[in-house]
Design a protein around this motif. Structure first.
Motif, mmCIF file in Angstrom:
data_model
loop_
_atom_site.group_PDB
_atom_site.id
_atom_site.type_symbol
_atom_site.label_atom_id
_atom_site.label_comp_id
_atom_site.label_asym_id
_atom_site.label_seq_id
_atom_site.Cartn_x
_atom_site.Cartn_y
_atom_site.Cartn_z
ATOM 1 N N MET A 208 18.548 22.382 12.129
ATOM 2 C CA MET A 208 18.911 22.197 13.542
ATOM 3 C C MET A 208 17.798 22.678 14.460
ATOM 4 S SD MET A 208 22.913 23.389 13.567
ATOM 5 C CE MET A 208 23.015 23.228 15.359
ATOM 6 N N VAL A 209 17.250 23.848 14.156
ATOM 7 C CA VAL A 209 16.183 24.400 14.996
ATOM 8 C C VAL A 209 14.954 23.492 14.952
ATOM 9 C CG1 VAL A 209 14.619 26.354 15.307
ATOM 10 C CG2 VAL A 209 17.006 26.763 14.669
ATOM 11 N N ALA A 210 14.571 23.084 13.749
ATOM 12 C CA ALA A 210 13.381 22.253 13.601
ATOM 13 C C ALA A 210 13.564 20.885 14.253
ATOM 14 C CB ALA A 210 13.044 22.090 12.116
ATOM 15 N N SER A 211 14.759 20.332 14.158
ATOM 16 C CA SER A 211 14.992 19.005 14.729
ATOM 17 C C SER A 211 14.888 19.028 16.250
ATOM 18 C CB SER A 211 16.367 18.473 14.300
ATOM 19 O OG SER A 211 17.420 19.250 14.840
ATOM 20 N N LEU A 212 15.363 20.097 16.879
ATOM 21 C CA LEU A 212 15.287 20.201 18.334
ATOM 22 C C LEU A 212 13.837 20.305 18.794
ATOM 23 C CD1 LEU A 212 16.636 20.454 21.076
ATOM 24 C CD2 LEU A 212 16.853 22.916 20.682
ATOM 25 N N VAL A 213 13.065 21.146 18.111
ATOM 26 C CA VAL A 213 11.647 21.307 18.472
ATOM 27 C C VAL A 213 10.890 19.995 18.279
ATOM 28 C CG1 VAL A 213 9.508 22.503 17.897
ATOM 29 C CG2 VAL A 213 11.670 23.771 17.943
ATOM 30 N N ALA A 214 11.112 19.347 17.128
ATOM 31 C CA ALA A 214 10.403 18.105 16.827
ATOM 32 C C ALA A 214 10.798 16.985 17.784
ATOM 33 C CB ALA A 214 10.686 17.683 15.385
ATOM 34 N N ALA A 215 12.069 16.937 18.170
ATOM 35 C CA ALA A 215 12.525 15.884 19.074
ATOM 36 C C ALA A 215 11.864 16.008 20.446
ATOM 37 C CB ALA A 215 14.044 15.943 19.224
ATOM 38 N N ARG A 216 11.668 17.206 20.911
ATOM 39 C CA ARG A 216 11.016 17.401 22.213
ATOM 40 C C ARG A 216 9.553 16.953 22.153
ATOM 41 N NH1 ARG A 216 14.042 19.934 25.825
ATOM 42 N NH2 ARG A 216 15.850 21.137 25.135
ATOM 43 N N PHE A 217 8.949 17.105 20.996
ATOM 44 C CA PHE A 217 7.562 16.660 20.818
ATOM 45 C C PHE A 217 7.487 15.147 20.641
ATOM 46 C CE2 PHE A 217 4.037 15.765 17.823
ATOM 47 C CZ PHE A 217 2.978 16.140 18.637
ATOM 48 N N ALA A 218 8.472 14.573 19.956
ATOM 49 C CA ALA A 218 8.441 13.151 19.615
ATOM 50 C C ALA A 218 8.526 12.247 20.829
ATOM 51 C CB ALA A 218 9.579 12.820 18.647
ATOM 52 N N VAL A 219 9.222 12.675 21.887
ATOM 53 C CA VAL A 219 9.377 11.820 23.065
ATOM 54 C C VAL A 219 8.047 11.544 23.749
ATOM 55 C CG1 VAL A 219 11.761 12.530 23.468
ATOM 56 C CG2 VAL A 219 9.890 13.825 24.519
ATOM 57 N N ARG A 220 7.004 12.290 23.389
ATOM 58 C CA ARG A 220 5.681 12.087 23.988
ATOM 59 C C ARG A 220 4.781 11.207 23.124
ATOM 60 N NH1 ARG A 220 4.562 18.503 25.464
ATOM 61 N NH2 ARG A 220 6.484 18.836 26.663
ATOM 62 N N LEU A 221 5.215 10.855 21.932
ATOM 63 C CA LEU A 221 4.389 10.064 21.020
ATOM 64 C C LEU A 221 4.607 8.576 21.231
ATOM 65 C CD1 LEU A 221 4.883 12.079 17.700
ATOM 66 C CD2 LEU A 221 2.931 12.153 19.260
ATOM 67 N N PRO A 222 3.579 7.740 20.984
ATOM 68 C CA PRO A 222 3.743 6.285 21.108
ATOM 69 C C PRO A 222 4.671 5.735 20.026
ATOM 70 C CG PRO A 222 1.576 6.831 20.215
ATOM 71 C CD PRO A 222 2.196 8.123 20.665
ATOM 72 N N GLY A 223 5.402 4.678 20.384
ATOM 73 C CA GLY A 223 6.366 4.100 19.454
ATOM 74 C C GLY A 223 5.743 3.607 18.161
ATOM 75 N N ARG A 224 4.548 3.014 18.230
ATOM 76 C CA ARG A 224 3.905 2.488 17.021
ATOM 77 C C ARG A 224 3.558 3.600 16.046
ATOM 78 N NH1 ARG A 224 3.816 -1.165 13.178
ATOM 79 N NH2 ARG A 224 1.747 -1.558 12.323
ATOM 80 N N ALA A 225 3.118 4.741 16.570
ATOM 81 C CA ALA A 225 2.803 5.877 15.695
ATOM 82 C C ALA A 225 4.054 6.371 14.986
ATOM 83 C CB ALA A 225 2.174 7.002 16.516
ATOM 84 N N LEU A 226 5.171 6.429 15.695
ATOM 85 C CA LEU A 226 6.430 6.843 15.083
ATOM 86 C C LEU A 226 6.867 5.840 14.019
ATOM 87 C CD1 LEU A 226 8.359 7.987 18.282
ATOM 88 C CD2 LEU A 226 7.378 9.459 16.521
ATOM 89 N N GLN A 227 6.662 4.545 14.310
ATOM 90 C CA GLN A 227 7.054 3.503 13.361
ATOM 91 C C GLN A 227 6.261 3.616 12.060
ATOM 92 O OE1 GLN A 227 6.596 -0.493 14.867
ATOM 93 N NE2 GLN A 227 6.387 -1.307 12.801
#
Length: 250
Positions: A208-227
């Motif tokens: 839970m802790v890791a998912s919250l931290v990672a989610a806040r970081f992920a919203v700044r990444l480009p969609g293609r990189a996440l894909q």
């Protein structure tokens, strides 16, 4: 061993927060292969983790990052399918479940490696969107109950490919669907088996802790990189899972 479980929880939660998937497909093989728990216990623990971590990871995405009509349609359609998948789970041998796991991951990973065409900003207005959403929900719900996973590794490609949803919104929507389906499947699994509470807490809280931290970081990444990251992750886990399962059978 408790430190291994905590470390796995951190890794799984971080991946779930980044790409909206991967929690269960990492958790189940890792808990079985590294920690040594049974597939049944691993699936029950994975489902509890999926509910808790996805609920946490979706928080930074609540404002504009979730397609709520699609999330509700897919999630509601998946509830009865998740219950059916749980009943079917008890009838199948463990190696068959893990191999099926791997095959599905390979298919999803390969497709997500390919470039996606431009996505509509309002997929809920897409023709036949409700029917497609219901079909996605039935398929994902069945997998959630059958394999003890949240189903994000199928939901994300399905939302982008079938409903033409942008990658970032697909991830946020996937997290809501994971919560709905995993909760239904977890309740059903508890009805047919127990739950290792210490193991589940040691795994879920760090996730839970890791998912919250990672989610806040992920919203700044480009969609293609996440894909691409999602695709590579799924393919790697698929190969390891199938090799390990086949080796145990030989």
């Amino acid at each position: 061993m408790i430190f291994v479980v905590i470390a796995l929880g951190l890794i799984v939660g971080a991946i779930l927060g980044l790409v909206g998937a991967g929690g269960g497909i990492i958790a189940v093989p890792a808990l079985v292969g590294i920690v040594g728990v049974s597939v049944a216990d691993a699936m029950a623990t994975s489902l509890v983790m999926a509910v808790a971590s996805a609920s946490t990871a979706v928080l930074p995405r609540l404002r504009g990052g979730v397609d709520w009509p699609v999330a509700v349609a897919v999630g509601v359609a998946g509830i009865p399918a998740a219950l059916a998948g749980t009943a079917l789970n008890s009838l199948l041998p463990q190696p068959a479940l893990l191999i099926a796991f791997g095959v599905l991951m390979v298919a999803a990973g390969i497709r997500m490696l390919l470039p996606l065409t431009a996505r509509d900003e309002n997929p809920e207005r897409h023709r036949w969107w409700l029917l497609r959403a219901a079909l996605i929900g039935l398929s994902v719900g069945l997998l959630t109950g059958l394999l003890g996973v949240g189903g994000g590794f199928v939901i994300v490609p399905a939302l982008t490919l079938l409903l033409r949803m942008p990658m970032k919104r697909a991830i946020g929507t996937s997290l809501v669907i994971i919560v709905i389906n995993s909760l239904a499947a977890a309740i059903a699994h508890f009805g047919v088996g127990g739950l290792d509470v210490p193991l589940t807490l040691a795994f879920t809280i760090p996730a839970m802790v890791a998912s919250l931290v990672a989610a806040r970081f992920a919203v700044r990444l480009p969609g293609r990189a996440l894909q691409l990251g999602f695709a590579i992750l799924v393919l790697c886990i698929a190969v390891v899972t199938m090799i390990t399962t086949v080796a145990q059978l030989l």
